[in-house]
Design an enzyme around this catalytic site. Structure first.
Site, mmCIF file in Angstrom:
data_model
loop_
_atom_site.group_PDB
_atom_site.id
_atom_site.type_symbol
_atom_site.label_atom_id
_atom_site.label_comp_id
_atom_site.label_asym_id
_atom_site.label_seq_id
_atom_site.Cartn_x
_atom_site.Cartn_y
_atom_site.Cartn_z
ATOM 1 C CB CYS A 184 3.353 -10.524 -11.033
ATOM 2 S SG CYS A 184 3.279 -8.771 -10.230
ATOM 3 C CG HIS A 243 1.743 -5.666 -13.013
ATOM 4 N ND1 HIS A 243 0.634 -5.042 -13.143
ATOM 5 C CD2 HIS A 243 2.121 -5.708 -11.463
ATOM 6 C CE1 HIS A 243 0.181 -4.571 -11.883
ATOM 7 N NE2 HIS A 243 0.863 -4.952 -11.134
ATOM 8 C CG HIS A 246 1.979 -0.462 -9.868
ATOM 9 N ND1 HIS A 246 2.582 -0.557 -8.322
ATOM 10 C CD2 HIS A 246 1.751 -1.621 -10.085
ATOM 11 C CE1 HIS A 246 2.350 -1.636 -8.059
ATOM 12 N NE2 HIS A 246 1.887 -2.389 -8.983
ATOM 13 C CD GLU A 281 -2.523 7.038 -37.363
ATOM 14 O OE1 GLU A 281 -1.523 6.296 -38.223
ATOM 15 O OE2 GLU A 281 -3.796 7.068 -37.754
ATOM 16 C CG HIS A 340 -2.895 -2.811 -8.821
ATOM 17 N ND1 HIS A 340 -3.042 -4.013 -8.295
ATOM 18 C CD2 HIS A 340 -1.566 -2.865 -9.422
ATOM 19 C CE1 HIS A 340 -2.079 -4.585 -8.291
ATOM 20 N NE2 HIS A 340 -1.146 -3.846 -8.865
#
Length: 243
Positions: free
Chosen positions: A103, A120, A122, A149, A205
């Site tokens: 990443c 990140h 999943h 809200e 993903h």
């Protein structure tokens, strides 16, 4: 240990990940990863987290079980650093026998935009909304929802305050790739098209979420996951996402 390995161990700047401060990035990242694991966001070593503090970037490693991560597993980059090629990135601290996160170039893209933390996950709810958007609106559409809200937990844009109840939250969606690093160009394009966005969904993903600091990135990620779950349930009931 051979002489070369001894040199690496001696000069590995381990002090950068050693602190009694619970708010230190090397302590925060493992703690966050444990929370995210318990929430079902980073199972099977998936996902990642990175924090920028001054001229240092702290990054969770690749392939480590997130619930078992420790401060000594953390990579440290000098900031700024080249995004490409990977061999030119200026790592000033590397855990022995671990690989940098795939990443990394995506985290660096968020930091180029001024972020202090990028997460990140999943998340299953994130994946599901990307599939629903594709089926209902086509592959080029973004996720949109209004009159909820929790939207108030998402920034309107840099220095523009937070979204309101009657605003429409828009999250761009990019297509997945075979290799994580190859998502970078799609992320960059989405950021350029939606400069006020603080998140980008990746179809089938997960999601990348960033914030001005760690607390904001975390709470925005929490708000979005709540919204995505709500959107999936609303769809089951035939309720529209945008009024």
């Amino acid at each position: 240990m051979c002489p070369a390995d001894q040199t690496v161990a001696t000069n590995n700047n381990d002090h950068l990940v050693q602190s009694e401060d619970p708010e230190h990035p090397a302590n925060l990242i493992p703690e966050l990863c444990r929370k995210f694991y318990n929430w079902g966001w980073v199972t099977g070593t998936g996902g990642g987290t990175s924090i920028r503090q001054g001229d240092h970037i702290f990054i969770a490693p690749s392939g480590v079980q997130k619930e078992l991560m420790q401060p000594h597993n953390i990579f440290v980059l000098q900031w700024p650093t080249p995004k490409y090629p990977a061999s030119e990135r200026n790592y000033i601290r590397k855990p022995l026998k671990l690989n940098p996160s795939a990443c990394t170039p995506l985290f660096l893209t968020a930091f180029e935009q001024g972020a202090g933390c990028c997460i990140h996950t999943h998340s299953q709810w994130a994946v599901l909304v990307t599939l629903l958007v594709e089926r209902e609106k086509g592959p080029d559409a973004c996720f949109e929802i209004s009159n909820i809200e929790q939207i108030k937990g998402i920034p309107r844009g840099k220095g523009k305050g937070m979204l309101g109840f009657f605003d429409t939250l828009k999250i761009p969606i990019i297509e997945n790739t075979a290799f994580e690093e190859d998502l970078t160009s799609g992320l960059e394009a989405a950021m350029n098209k939606y400069p006020d966005a603080y998140a980008v969904l990746v179809r089938r993903h997960g999601i990348y979420v960033w914030g001005d600091n760690t607390a904001k990135a975390k709470t925005q990620c929490e708000s979005l996951d709540y919204i995505f779950q709500l959107a999936v349930e609303m769809h089951k009931l035939g309720l529209p996402w945008v009024k």
